[in-house]
Design an enzyme around this catalytic site. Structure first.
Site, mmCIF file in Angstrom:
data_model
loop_
_atom_site.group_PDB
_atom_site.id
_atom_site.type_symbol
_atom_site.label_atom_id
_atom_site.label_comp_id
_atom_site.label_asym_id
_atom_site.label_seq_id
_atom_site.Cartn_x
_atom_site.Cartn_y
_atom_site.Cartn_z
ATOM 1 N N HIS A 1 0.825 -1.208 0.000
ATOM 2 C CA HIS A 1 0.000 0.000 0.000
ATOM 3 C C HIS A 1 0.859 1.258 0.000
ATOM 4 C CE1 HIS A 1 -4.262 -1.396 0.752
ATOM 5 N NE2 HIS A 1 -3.557 -2.523 0.698
ATOM 6 N N TRP B 1 -1.732 -6.476 -7.062
ATOM 7 C CA TRP B 1 -1.953 -5.402 -8.036
ATOM 8 C C TRP B 1 -0.671 -4.654 -8.372
ATOM 9 C CZ3 TRP B 1 -4.619 -4.594 -11.948
ATOM 10 C CH2 TRP B 1 -4.889 -3.319 -12.468
ATOM 11 N N ASN B 2 0.206 -4.443 -7.386
ATOM 12 C CA ASN B 2 1.476 -3.777 -7.693
ATOM 13 C C ASN B 2 2.311 -4.597 -8.656
ATOM 14 O OD1 ASN B 2 0.917 -1.600 -6.019
ATOM 15 N ND2 ASN B 2 1.997 -2.460 -4.269
ATOM 16 N N SER B 3 2.456 -5.890 -8.388
ATOM 17 C CA SER B 3 3.241 -6.753 -9.279
ATOM 18 C C SER B 3 2.608 -6.822 -10.667
ATOM 19 C CB SER B 3 3.363 -8.159 -8.685
ATOM 20 O OG SER B 3 4.232 -8.162 -7.577
ATOM 21 N N GLN C 1 12.767 -5.899 -7.691
ATOM 22 C CA GLN C 1 11.847 -6.446 -8.702
ATOM 23 C C GLN C 1 11.796 -5.628 -9.988
ATOM 24 O OE1 GLN C 1 8.383 -8.797 -7.698
ATOM 25 N NE2 GLN C 1 7.086 -7.207 -8.585
ATOM 26 N N GLN D 1 -6.279 -10.956 -5.973
ATOM 27 C CA GLN D 1 -5.401 -11.608 -6.950
ATOM 28 C C GLN D 1 -6.152 -12.478 -7.953
ATOM 29 O OE1 GLN D 1 -2.624 -13.517 -4.273
ATOM 30 N NE2 GLN D 1 -2.181 -11.548 -3.290
ATOM 31 N N ASP E 1 -5.529 6.359 2.235
ATOM 32 C CA ASP E 1 -5.752 5.012 1.728
ATOM 33 C C ASP E 1 -7.210 4.623 1.959
ATOM 34 O OD1 ASP E 1 -5.749 2.076 1.561
ATOM 35 O OD2 ASP E 1 -3.564 2.219 1.688
ATOM 36 N N HIS F 1 -20.426 -3.098 -4.988
ATOM 37 C CA HIS F 1 -21.722 -3.768 -5.143
ATOM 38 C C HIS F 1 -22.068 -4.615 -3.928
ATOM 39 C CE1 HIS F 1 -21.623 -2.432 -9.332
ATOM 40 N NE2 HIS F 1 -22.912 -2.707 -9.344
ATOM 41 N N GLU G 1 3.360 -3.580 -12.456
ATOM 42 C CA GLU G 1 4.778 -3.500 -12.809
ATOM 43 C C GLU G 1 5.070 -4.344 -14.041
ATOM 44 O OE1 GLU G 1 6.405 -2.732 -8.242
ATOM 45 O OE2 GLU G 1 6.824 -4.642 -9.241
#
Length: 457
Positions: free
Chosen positions: A22, A354-356, A336, A376, A115, A148, A359
Site C-alpha cells: 500500500h 496489483w502492484n506486481s 523487482q 489476486q 488510503d 456492489h 509493474e
C-alpha cells in the site's frame, strides 16, 4: 512550477495503510504531486517507520501516527478485528494530534490523501475543513465488486454461476476477490474492503491506482458516481516516462534486496531465457504448493530466479537449491523492477498482487498467474482473458496448482505459439502504460487537474 495556496505551497498529508504493497503506490503518487509543486508529507504508523529502509534520494517528508500497536503492528493484536478497531480509534486521535501540531506551525495542511482502507481519515479531514481525497490502491474492477457488495447489490458468496456487473466482463464466482467467494477466510478483512465505501460519497476526490486505457468501461461507470480520476501506473518514473530523474526506486522498503547477486546472475543468461518467480511481501504458500511450484520450475527446463523469503525457505524440497543450482537462483528478496526490465527475463510467475501486476504490465513482461487470495483472483482473470498478456495456471480441487500446470504454462509462454501473441500484447500494454504518465497522458492530465484545483481551492 510552484503551486501557491493562501501564500504558501499547498501541503498534502498522504496516509497509507501500513504494508509495503500500500505504501509503494501512494508514495509514487506523492512524488508526482511534489514534481508539480505540491508539498507532501507521508504519514505511516510508528512501528512501520522503525522497520523501513529509506532510500537517500527519497525527499518525501515523513510523519507518524499510532495504530495502537507501536511495538508490533497487527501481529501483536488479539485478532485482525481487534487491530482494525483499535487502529480506527487510536489512529483517528493521533492523526488529529498531528494536524493540530502542524496547524500551529508554518506547515498547515490543506489536503489529506488517504488510503481507502482507512475511511476514518476522511472524517478527521472534514473536522479540520480539509480537502479529502481517497486513494484506492487496487484495480477499479475489484473496487467495483466491493462497491456492489457494500450496497447489497451482490451477495457474498455469490449464488449465481455467472456474475454480471456494470463495466466488467462476465465473472464466475472464483473470479471474484477471495473475500467475496470464500466469506469465512478472513471475515475482518472482508469488512475492511467493503467499508472502503462507507463514506466515499463525502470525498472531494476519488483517486485510483490504474490507468484509463486499462479499464475504460468500469472507470467510465464509476466516474458517473464520484469525482474519480486514474493516476497510474504508480511505479518509479525512471521505468516509465523518466521525468523524475531521481525516481529509480519506491524509496521505502521492509526487505533488503540481494541486488548485486540477482543482477550479476541475470547478466550471465541469454535474452528471454529466465523465469522470474515472486509472490510478493505478504502471500504465504503451503508446503505442498511450494513443492509443486519447485518441481514445475525444474520440469520446465528454464532458467529461473525465485524469491523465497527467509521464513519460507524451509518449505522448499530437500536439496532443491543445490540440485538446481545449474538452472536457478533462489534469493530472499530482489529489486523487482530492475529484474523485470532485464532482457534475460522471459516471463513472471506471480501471485497477481496489483502492484506486481501493474509493474509487469508496464514493463511488458508476460505473466503466469498463480493467485492466492484477496484481489489476486480477479487480477488473474484480467491478465488472461481481458488483457491477454498471460496464462492463469489452473488449480485442482484442493486449490493447488500442480507441477504439470506450472510446467505447461511456462513452456507455452517461453516457447509456444500462444506465447508469441501474449508477448505481443505485453508490449502493447507497456506502450500504453508509458503514454498514460507521459506529459499530456490520461493519468498525467488527472494529476495536473488535482494539483490545480487543490492550489486554487
Amino acid at each position: 512550477m510552484e503551486k501557491e495556496r493562501n501564500g504558501h505551497s499547498a501541503l498534502c498529508l498522504v496516509l497509507s495503510y501500513p504494508t509495503q504493497g500500500h505504501i509503494n503506490p501512494i508514495l509514487e503518487f506523492s512524488k508526482r504531486l511534489e514534481h508539480k509543486g505540491i508539498k507532501v508529507t507521508l504519514v505511516t504508523t510508528r512501528f512501520m517507520s522503525k522497520t523501513y529502509h529509506k532510500d537517500a534520494s527519497n525527499s518525501i517528508a515523513l510523519e507518524t501516527i499510532s495504530d495502537g500497536y507501536d511495538e508490533g503492528r497487527i501481529g501483536h493484536a488479539e485478532s485482525i478485528q481487534a487491530y482494525l478497531e483499535r487502529f480506527c480509534r487510536v489512529g483517528s486521535q493521533t492523526l488529529t494530534d498531528l494536524l493540530e501540531k502542524l496547524s500551529s506551525s508554518s506547515n498547515s495542511v490543506d489536503c489529506i490523501v488517504y488510503d481507502a482502507f482507512l475511511p476514518w481519515a476522511l472524517d478527521v479531514a472534514k473536522k479540520f475543513g480539509l480537502v479529502g481525497a481517497v486513494f484506492f490502491t487496487q484495480s477499479c474492477a475489484v473496487d467495483n465488486v466491493y462497491y456492489h457488495v457494500h450496497k447489497g447489490l451482490l451477495k457474498s458468496p455469490p449464488s449465481e454461476p455467472q456474475i454480471l456487473l456494470p463495466g466488467l466482463p462476465p465473472l464466475q464466482p472464483q473470479d471474484m476477490p477471495s473475500f467475496i467467494y470464500d466469506l469465512e477466510s478472513y471475515p475482518a478483512f472482508f469488512d475492511m474492503v467493503v467499508s472502503q465505501f462507507s463514506n466515499v460519497d463525502k470525498a472531494d476526490w476519488v483517486i485510483c491506482n490504474t490507468f484509463y486505457e486499462l479499464e475504460p468501461e468500469v472507470v467510465d461507470w464509476m466516474a458517473k458516481m464520484w469525482p474519480l480520476r486514474t493516476v497510474g501506473p504508480t511505479i518509479p518514473s525512471m521505468f516509465l516516462d523518466k521525468r523524475l530523474e531521481d525516481d529509480k526506486d519506491y524509496g521505502f522498503s521492509i526487505f533488503k534486496p540481494n541486488s548485486d547477486a540477482c543482477m550479476k546472475w541475470l547478466n550471465d543468461h541469454p535474452k528471454g531465457s529466465v523465469v522470474y518467480v515472486s509472490f510478493g511481501s505478504l502471500a504465504s504458500l503451503d508446503v505442498e504448493q511450494m513443492e509443486e511450484l519447485a518441481w514445475g520450475l525444474r520440469k520446465s527446463n528454464s532458467f529461473f530466479l525465485w524469491v523465497v523469503r527467509a521464513f519460507e525457505e524451509a518449505k522448499l524440497p530437500k536439496n532443491f537449491v543445490e540440485e538446481t543450482s545449474d538452472k536457478g537462483l533462489v534469493v530472499h528478496w530482489c529489486p523487482q523492477l530492475e529484474v523485470l526490465t532485464h532482457e534475460a527475463i522471459g516471463c513472471f510467475v506471480t501471485h497477481c498482487g496489483w502492484n506486481s501486476t501493474l509493474e509487469a504490465l508496464s514493463l511488458g513482461v508476460p505473466m503466469v498467474a498463480v493467485p492466492q487470495w484477496t484481489d489476486q483472483t480477479t487480477n488473474a482473470k484480467y491478465i488472461m482473458d481481458v488483457w491477454k498478456m498471460g496464462l492463469k495456471a489452473p488449480a485442482d480441487e484442493k486449490g493447488f496448482v500442480r507441477r504439470e500446470a506450472v510446467e505447461r504454462c511456462i513452456r507455452e509462454i517461453m516457447e509456444g505459439e500462444k506465447g508469441k501473441e501474449i508477448k505481443k500484447n505485453a508490449l502493447k500494454w507497456k506502450t500504453l502504460a508509458k503514454e498514460a504518465v507521459d506529459q499530456g497522458g490520461s493519468s498525467d492530465k488527472n494529476i495536473e487537474e488535482f494539483v490545480t484545483k487543490l492550489a486554487h481551492s
